[in-house]
Design a protein around this motif. Structure first.
Motif, PDB file in Angstrom:
ATOM      1  N   LEU A  64       0.841  -1.188   0.000  1.00 46.83           N
ATOM      2  CA  LEU A  64       0.000   0.000   0.000  1.00 46.83           C
ATOM      3  C   LEU A  64       0.882   1.246   0.000  1.00 46.83           C
ATOM      4  O   LEU A  64       1.820   1.358   0.786  1.00 46.83           O
ATOM      5  N   ALA A  65       0.575   2.186  -0.889  1.00 47.76           N
ATOM      6  CA  ALA A  65       1.311   3.447  -0.960  1.00 47.76           C
ATOM      7  C   ALA A  65       0.561   4.387  -1.877  1.00 47.76           C
ATOM      8  O   ALA A  65      -0.128   3.962  -2.810  1.00 47.76           O
ATOM      9  N   SER A  66       0.697   5.684  -1.609  1.00 50.94           N
ATOM     10  CA  SER A  66       0.072   6.681  -2.465  1.00 50.94           C
ATOM     11  C   SER A  66       0.853   6.816  -3.762  1.00 50.94           C
ATOM     12  O   SER A  66       2.028   6.434  -3.837  1.00 50.94           O
ATOM     13  N   PRO A  67       0.233   7.380  -4.837  1.00 54.29           N
ATOM     14  CA  PRO A  67       0.969   7.592  -6.082  1.00 54.29           C
ATOM     15  C   PRO A  67       2.230   8.428  -5.895  1.00 54.29           C
ATOM     16  O   PRO A  67       3.247   8.185  -6.533  1.00 54.29           O
ATOM     17  N   ALA A  68       2.168   9.424  -4.991  1.00 52.69           N
ATOM     18  CA  ALA A  68       3.342  10.274  -4.759  1.00 52.69           C
ATOM     19  C   ALA A  68       4.485   9.465  -4.150  1.00 52.69           C
ATOM     20  O   ALA A  68       5.656   9.646  -4.522  1.00 52.69           O
ATOM     21  N   SER A 100       4.984   2.035   7.778  1.00 52.56           N
ATOM     22  CA  SER A 100       4.576   2.362   9.147  1.00 52.56           C
ATOM     23  C   SER A 100       3.178   2.959   9.211  1.00 52.56           C
ATOM     24  O   SER A 100       2.679   3.279  10.291  1.00 52.56           O
ATOM     25  N   GLY A 101       2.523   3.128   8.069  1.00 53.33           N
ATOM     26  CA  GLY A 101       1.193   3.706   8.045  1.00 53.33           C
ATOM     27  C   GLY A 101       0.115   2.681   8.332  1.00 53.33           C
ATOM     28  O   GLY A 101       0.393   1.500   8.598  1.00 53.33           O
ATOM     29  N   PRO A 102      -1.151   3.113   8.279  1.00 53.55           N
ATOM     30  CA  PRO A 102      -2.272   2.177   8.513  1.00 53.55           C
ATOM     31  C   PRO A 102      -2.231   1.006   7.548  1.00 53.55           C
ATOM     32  O   PRO A 102      -1.974   1.168   6.356  1.00 53.55           O
ATOM     33  N   ALA A 103      -2.456  -0.188   8.080  1.00 57.22           N
ATOM     34  CA  ALA A 103      -2.447  -1.426   7.285  1.00 57.22           C
ATOM     35  C   ALA A 103      -1.114  -1.630   6.559  1.00 57.22           C
ATOM     36  O   ALA A 103      -1.059  -2.238   5.504  1.00 57.22           O
ATOM     37  N   GLY A 104      -0.028  -1.097   7.139  1.00 56.81           N
ATOM     38  CA  GLY A 104       1.278  -1.271   6.536  1.00 56.81           C
ATOM     39  C   GLY A 104       1.564  -0.359   5.365  1.00 56.81           C
ATOM     40  O   GLY A 104       2.492  -0.609   4.588  1.00 56.81           O
ATOM     41  N   ARG A 105       0.800   0.727   5.210  1.00 64.68           N
ATOM     42  CA  ARG A 105       0.998   1.656   4.101  1.00 64.68           C
ATOM     43  C   ARG A 105       2.383   2.287   4.186  1.00 64.68           C
ATOM     44  O   ARG A 105       2.831   2.724   5.238  1.00 64.68           O
ATOM     45  N   VAL A 106       3.079   2.337   3.049  1.00 65.00           N
ATOM     46  CA  VAL A 106       4.418   2.924   2.989  1.00 65.00           C
ATOM     47  C   VAL A 106       4.300   4.441   2.855  1.00 65.00           C
ATOM     48  O   VAL A 106       3.591   4.941   1.979  1.00 65.00           O
ATOM     49  N   LEU A 107       5.000   5.161   3.715  1.00 67.97           N
ATOM     50  CA  LEU A 107       4.975   6.618   3.731  1.00 67.97           C
ATOM     51  C   LEU A 107       6.309   7.173   3.229  1.00 67.97           C
ATOM     52  O   LEU A 107       7.295   6.441   3.107  1.00 67.97           O
TER      53      LEU A 107
END
Length: 424
Positions: free
Chosen positions: A137-141, A159-166
């Motif tokens: 999981l990660a945003s387009p940016a 480290s984000g919600p549900a393992g989202r990459v920041l």
């Protein structure tokens, strides 16, 4: 506990089946509401399928590359609550991913200056155990940031919600890798016997299908012409110096769009679509120029609509807006369809000659090669001039060779005498 069954949604436009392109989860994963579960590919777009519930994945309904009927079971999720079976009514809310409904020749058009080559990641932080085909999981940016750094996103701990990459996770990954930079590297000349098999699915399958379809159905032929762009480059530099701060910088693309518009007045057969099943050629008065643009998920072709009614700066602003929207996944389906002729360029990487593939049902595509300085003979004197080739392709079922040559020669004349671009 209960079971929530999510069925393949009805994405609309009469689509009866879609291709399951990629899973973002596996059996046993805990998911949260709005987390992307899978990517599916229609004939026109890649679509994210989000979860409508929180729960645990207990079954997957298909394998990547499988074509599934609308309404078939996509995924089953165990949820809190009564032990009865619940189903998501189609359509499930979906988000369009940045994929063009049409795929053109594999060349790129960038309205801004040519980007520098992507740096390879020279350092690595602690790796995360993910499957090779698992998409974190990660945003387009964040995905673009990782791409610019040369980092495989699946190796970064989120480290984000549900393992989202920041963004912070990328910085920590690089920083950790730099602290280990002194570790001995593998031998540069070590033998390798590894192999990698990549399944042709999703966007890559669509590209392959459309390229094969275009080359099998159309009678391609290419025509290459050399153009002296010294004068128009001088005009561009002058306009940017005088108006760049207030109106925006001009690249060569708006001038090329203008040249297409003017030349098409005398060659309307180039601004056409050919329905080879109905045996009908439709010539269009509106000039909707497709500008091939490379994105992280593949080649996309946003469309500058009604180019015939746009000024240089209007065209430049629209090209820039559409290219940014395409690369950031913000372009709508309407912005990615409906072109009548396509302009494609690799900018400074454009090489000497290319053979672009037609964007069916269009009958012409104009390819731009790189600008180089060369000694040329002008009025008996050897002088340095800026030269550029146009490598263009046409459908010989519709366009005769002489007409194609005259069309490109008309564009050449307009670019070499740029004042004629604006003489009515």
């Amino acid at each position: 506990m209960g079971t929530h069954v999510i069925k393949m949604p009805d994405i609309g436009e009469g689509i009866a089946e879609v291709e399951l392109s990629q899973w973002h989860v596996k059996v046993g994963d805990l998911v949260v509401e709005d987390q992307v579960l899978a990517d599916v590919m229609t004939d026109k777009a890649m679509v994210d399928i989000p979860s409508p519930v929180n729960g645990k994945v207990i079954a997957l309904g298909g394998q990547p590359g499988e074509v599934m009927a609308v309404g078939s079971v996509l995924i089953s999720i165990e949820v809190e609550g009564a032990g009865n079976l619940k189903e998501s009514a189609a359509p499930v809310p979906v988000k369009e991913a940045p994929v063009a409904p049409k795929v053109e020749a594999a060349v790129e058009s960038k309205p801004a200056a040519t980007a520098a080559p992507r740096p390879a990641a020279v350092c690595q932080g602690p790796m995360v155990a993910r499957e090779a085909d698992e998409r974190p999981l990660a945003s387009p940016a964040v995905r673009k940031h990782a791409l610019d750094l040369g980092i495989q996103l699946r190796l970064v701990r989120g480290s984000g919600p549900a393992g989202r990459v920041l963004h912070e996770d990328l910085e920590a990954y690089v920083a950790q890798g730099q602290s280990n930079a002194s570790a001995p590297a593998a031998a540069a000349y070590a033998q390798r016997n590894d192999e990698e098999q990549i399944q042709v699915i999703g966007m890559r399958r669509k590209i392959a299908q459309r390229m094969q379809d275009a080359t099998q159905r159309a009678a391609h032929f290419s025509y290459v012409e050399e153009i002296d762009v010294t004068a128009i480059e001088e005009l561009r530099a002058h306009l940017n110096e005088k108006h760049g701060a207030s109106r925006g910088k001009l690249t060569l693309l708006p001038f090329l769009v203008r040249a297409l518009v003017v030349a098409l007045r005398d060659f309307p057969q180039m601004n056409a679509r050919y329905d080879d099943e109905a045996q009908v050629i439709t010539r269009l008065g509106a000039v909707h120029v497709g500008v091939a643009t490379q994105s992280d998920v593949g080649l996309m072709v946003p469309v500058v609509r009604h180019a015939e009614a746009r000024s240089l700066w209007d065209s430049a602003a629209e090209i820039s807006r559409l290219a940014n929207a395409a690369r950031n996944g913000k372009a709508s389906r309407d912005e990615l369809s409906g072109s009548t002729i396509t302009l494609t360029s690799l900018g400074a990487l454009g090489g000497i000659v290319s053979t672009p593939v037609l964007n069916l049902p269009e009958v012409a595509i104009v390819g731009v090669n790189k600008i180089v300085e060369r000694p040329m003979v002008v009025k008996g004197q050897v002088v340095i001039r800026k030269m550029m080739n146009l490598s263009s392709s046409f459908d010989h079922r519709v366009v005769d060779g002489m007409d194609a040559a005259l069309f490109i020669q008309a564009i050449r004349g307009l670019l070499e005498q740029p004042a004629t671009l604006f003489v009515e």
